[in-house]
Motif scaffolding. Structure first.
Motif, PDB file in Angstrom:
ATOM      1  N   GLY A  21       0.827  -1.195   0.000  1.00 21.09           N
ATOM      2  CA  GLY A  21       0.000   0.000   0.000  1.00 21.09           C
ATOM      3  C   GLY A  21       0.859   1.241   0.000  1.00 21.09           C
ATOM      4  N   ALA A  22       0.218   2.350  -0.298  1.00 21.76           N
ATOM      5  CA  ALA A  22       0.920   3.629  -0.326  1.00 21.76           C
ATOM      6  C   ALA A  22       0.290   4.568   0.687  1.00 21.76           C
ATOM      7  N   LEU A  23       1.119   5.078   1.560  1.00 19.69           N
ATOM      8  CA  LEU A  23       0.692   6.061   2.558  1.00 19.69           C
ATOM      9  C   LEU A  23       1.644   7.248   2.500  1.00 19.69           C
ATOM     10  N   THR A  24       2.023   7.659   1.301  1.00 21.24           N
ATOM     11  CA  THR A  24       2.981   8.751   1.162  1.00 21.24           C
ATOM     12  C   THR A  24       2.412  10.016   1.795  1.00 21.24           C
ATOM     13  N   LYS A  25       3.283  10.737   2.457  1.00 22.18           N
ATOM     14  CA  LYS A  25       2.962  11.993   3.133  1.00 22.18           C
ATOM     15  C   LYS A  25       1.851  11.825   4.170  1.00 22.18           C
ATOM     16  N   SER A  26       1.687  10.630   4.693  1.00 23.83           N
ATOM     17  CA  SER A  26       0.667  10.398   5.719  1.00 23.83           C
ATOM     18  C   SER A  26       1.166  10.856   7.077  1.00 23.83           C
ATOM     19  N   THR A  27       0.239  11.055   8.006  1.00 29.07           N
ATOM     20  CA  THR A  27       0.572  11.485   9.360  1.00 29.07           C
ATOM     21  C   THR A  27      -0.033  10.513  10.359  1.00 29.07           C
ATOM     22  N   LEU A  28       0.773  10.121  11.341  1.00 25.54           N
ATOM     23  CA  LEU A  28       0.309   9.248  12.411  1.00 25.54           C
ATOM     24  C   LEU A  28       0.710   9.912  13.730  1.00 25.54           C
ATOM     25  N   VAL A  29      -0.278  10.284  14.549  1.00 24.19           N
ATOM     26  CA  VAL A  29      -0.006  11.006  15.788  1.00 24.19           C
ATOM     27  C   VAL A  29      -0.630  10.259  16.959  1.00 24.19           C
ATOM     28  N   ASP A  30       0.151  10.130  18.036  1.00 25.89           N
ATOM     29  CA  ASP A  30      -0.320   9.536  19.285  1.00 25.89           C
ATOM     30  C   ASP A  30      -0.998   8.180  19.042  1.00 25.89           C
ATOM     31  N   ALA A  31      -0.315   7.314  18.323  1.00 28.42           N
ATOM     32  CA  ALA A  31      -0.866   5.995  17.979  1.00 28.42           C
ATOM     33  C   ALA A  31      -0.005   4.895  18.584  1.00 28.42           C
ATOM     34  N   SER A  36       2.604  -6.085  15.169  1.00 29.40           N
ATOM     35  CA  SER A  36       2.109  -5.980  13.799  1.00 29.40           C
ATOM     36  C   SER A  36       3.233  -6.129  12.794  1.00 29.40           C
ATOM     37  N   HIS A  37       2.869  -6.494  11.579  1.00 30.97           N
ATOM     38  CA  HIS A  37       3.814  -6.717  10.488  1.00 30.97           C
ATOM     39  C   HIS A  37       3.444  -5.751   9.362  1.00 30.97           C
ATOM     40  N   LEU A  38       4.337  -4.814   9.084  1.00 34.52           N
ATOM     41  CA  LEU A  38       4.147  -3.870   7.987  1.00 34.52           C
ATOM     42  C   LEU A  38       5.080  -4.299   6.871  1.00 34.52           C
ATOM     43  N   GLN A  39       4.529  -4.567   5.701  1.00 35.89           N
ATOM     44  CA  GLN A  39       5.310  -5.188   4.628  1.00 35.89           C
ATOM     45  C   GLN A  39       5.018  -4.529   3.288  1.00 35.89           C
ATOM     46  N   ASP A  40       6.102  -4.248   2.529  1.00 38.85           N
ATOM     47  CA  ASP A  40       6.010  -3.711   1.170  1.00 38.85           C
ATOM     48  C   ASP A  40       5.115  -2.472   1.101  1.00 38.85           C
ATOM     49  N   LEU A  41       5.342  -1.536   2.009  1.00 44.13           N
ATOM     50  CA  LEU A  41       4.557  -0.303   2.049  1.00 44.13           C
ATOM     51  C   LEU A  41       5.399   0.880   1.603  1.00 44.13           C
ATOM     52  N   ASP A  42       4.731   1.878   1.019  1.00 40.37           N
ATOM     53  CA  ASP A  42       5.385   3.126   0.664  1.00 40.37           C
ATOM     54  C   ASP A  42       4.932   4.188   1.673  1.00 40.37           C
ATOM     55  N   LEU A  43       5.814   4.491   2.623  1.00 40.09           N
ATOM     56  CA  LEU A  43       5.551   5.515   3.634  1.00 40.09           C
ATOM     57  C   LEU A  43       6.473   6.718   3.424  1.00 40.09           C
ATOM     58  N   THR A  44       6.795   6.990   2.154  1.00 43.14           N
ATOM     59  CA  THR A  44       7.664   8.113   1.817  1.00 43.14           C
ATOM     60  C   THR A  44       7.102   9.408   2.402  1.00 43.14           C
ATOM     61  N   GLU A  45       7.956  10.162   3.057  1.00 38.20           N
ATOM     62  CA  GLU A  45       7.629  11.455   3.658  1.00 38.20           C
ATOM     63  C   GLU A  45       6.531  11.367   4.716  1.00 38.20           C
ATOM     64  N   ALA A  46       6.345  10.198   5.310  1.00 40.29           N
ATOM     65  CA  ALA A  46       5.375  10.058   6.398  1.00 40.29           C
ATOM     66  C   ALA A  46       5.872  10.812   7.624  1.00 40.29           C
ATOM     67  N   ALA A  65      12.691   9.921   3.581  1.00 42.25           N
ATOM     68  CA  ALA A  65      12.361  11.271   4.045  1.00 42.25           C
ATOM     69  C   ALA A  65      11.241  11.277   5.092  1.00 42.25           C
ATOM     70  N   ALA A  66      11.025  10.172   5.765  1.00 43.61           N
ATOM     71  CA  ALA A  66      10.035  10.133   6.848  1.00 43.61           C
ATOM     72  C   ALA A  66      10.567  10.886   8.055  1.00 43.61           C
ATOM     73  N   ARG A  67       9.656  11.397   8.889  1.00 46.72           N
ATOM     74  CA  ARG A  67      10.036  12.138  10.094  1.00 46.72           C
ATOM     75  C   ARG A  67       9.396  11.459  11.293  1.00 46.72           C
ATOM     76  N   PHE A  68      10.254  11.048  12.233  1.00 44.73           N
ATOM     77  CA  PHE A  68       9.801  10.397  13.458  1.00 44.73           C
ATOM     78  C   PHE A  68      10.192  11.288  14.637  1.00 44.73           C
TER      79      PHE A  68
END
Length: 195
Positions: A21-31, A36-46, A65-68
């Motif tokens: 799946g693609a979650l480019t430029k997505s935001t995850l806050v206070d989660a 869990s197993h995250l596989q073959d994902l596009d989290l570019t600039e997340a 370019a993800a920011r943690f």
């Protein structure tokens, strides 16, 4: 058995398998991500802020370019992930393994290892490690060309099995474990830092 979840997801993940799946430029806050197993994902600039990941496997995930910020990784395994230009700040690593990952030009600011953390077969070319406490870190078979350590506490870190001649910020290496075969590399790095 992990429950299949389709990307993109919102919020917490528990006992989930997120694949393709693609979650480019997505935001995850206070989660919270648990077992869990995250596989073959596009989290570019997340962007992840105040996220806790426990017992998770990240496999071939593109985190370019993800920011943690304020992220806690505990008992996590990153396999074949791409973290080029990623930025980790004010985060913790506890029993984390990065295996065959690309972290070139990644930036670590105020990151701490609070439990064993390993980097094996990783590329950290041009990475910047600043104001970090990585005394539970071990790196083996990594490419560390032009990696920069600035004001870091690496006391107890293990750098055996790596070329260290092109490391800068030698004062941060006080108390690291190296092997006798690395002494010429260390000498070369010291001489370069003194120029």
């Amino acid at each position: 058995e992990l429950e299949p979840v389709i990307a993109p997801w919102v919020g917490n993940l528990n006992d989930a398998h997120v694949k393709n799946g693609a979650l480019t430029k997505s935001t995850l806050v206070d989660a919270r991500l648990r077992r869990s197993h995250l596989q073959d994902l596009d989290l570019t600039e997340a962007v992840w802020e105040d996220v806790s990941a426990v017992g998770c496997r990240f496999e071939r995930v593109d985190l370019t370019a993800a920011r943690f910020t304020g992220v806690g990784f505990t008992r996590c395994h990153f396999v074949g992930c791409k973290l080029t230009w990623a930025h980790l700040s004010e985060s913790t690593l506890d029993h984390v393994l990065f295996e065959n990952c690309r972290l070139d030009a990644a930036t670590f600011d105020e990151v701490s290892t609070i439990g064993p953390t390993g980097f094996t077969g990783c590329v950290l070319v041009n990475a910047v490690v600043r104001d970090c406490k990585l005394n539970h870190a071990a790196m083996a078979g990594c490419r560390l060309r032009q990696i920069s350590f600035e004001s870091c506490d690496l006391q107890g870190a293990d750098l055996r099995g790596n070329r260290i001649s092109e490391i800068s910020g030698i004062s941060s290496l006080r108390g690291v474990t190296i092997e006798p075969a690395q002494l010429p590399d260390l000498t070369e790095a010291v001489m370069r830092d003194l120029r």
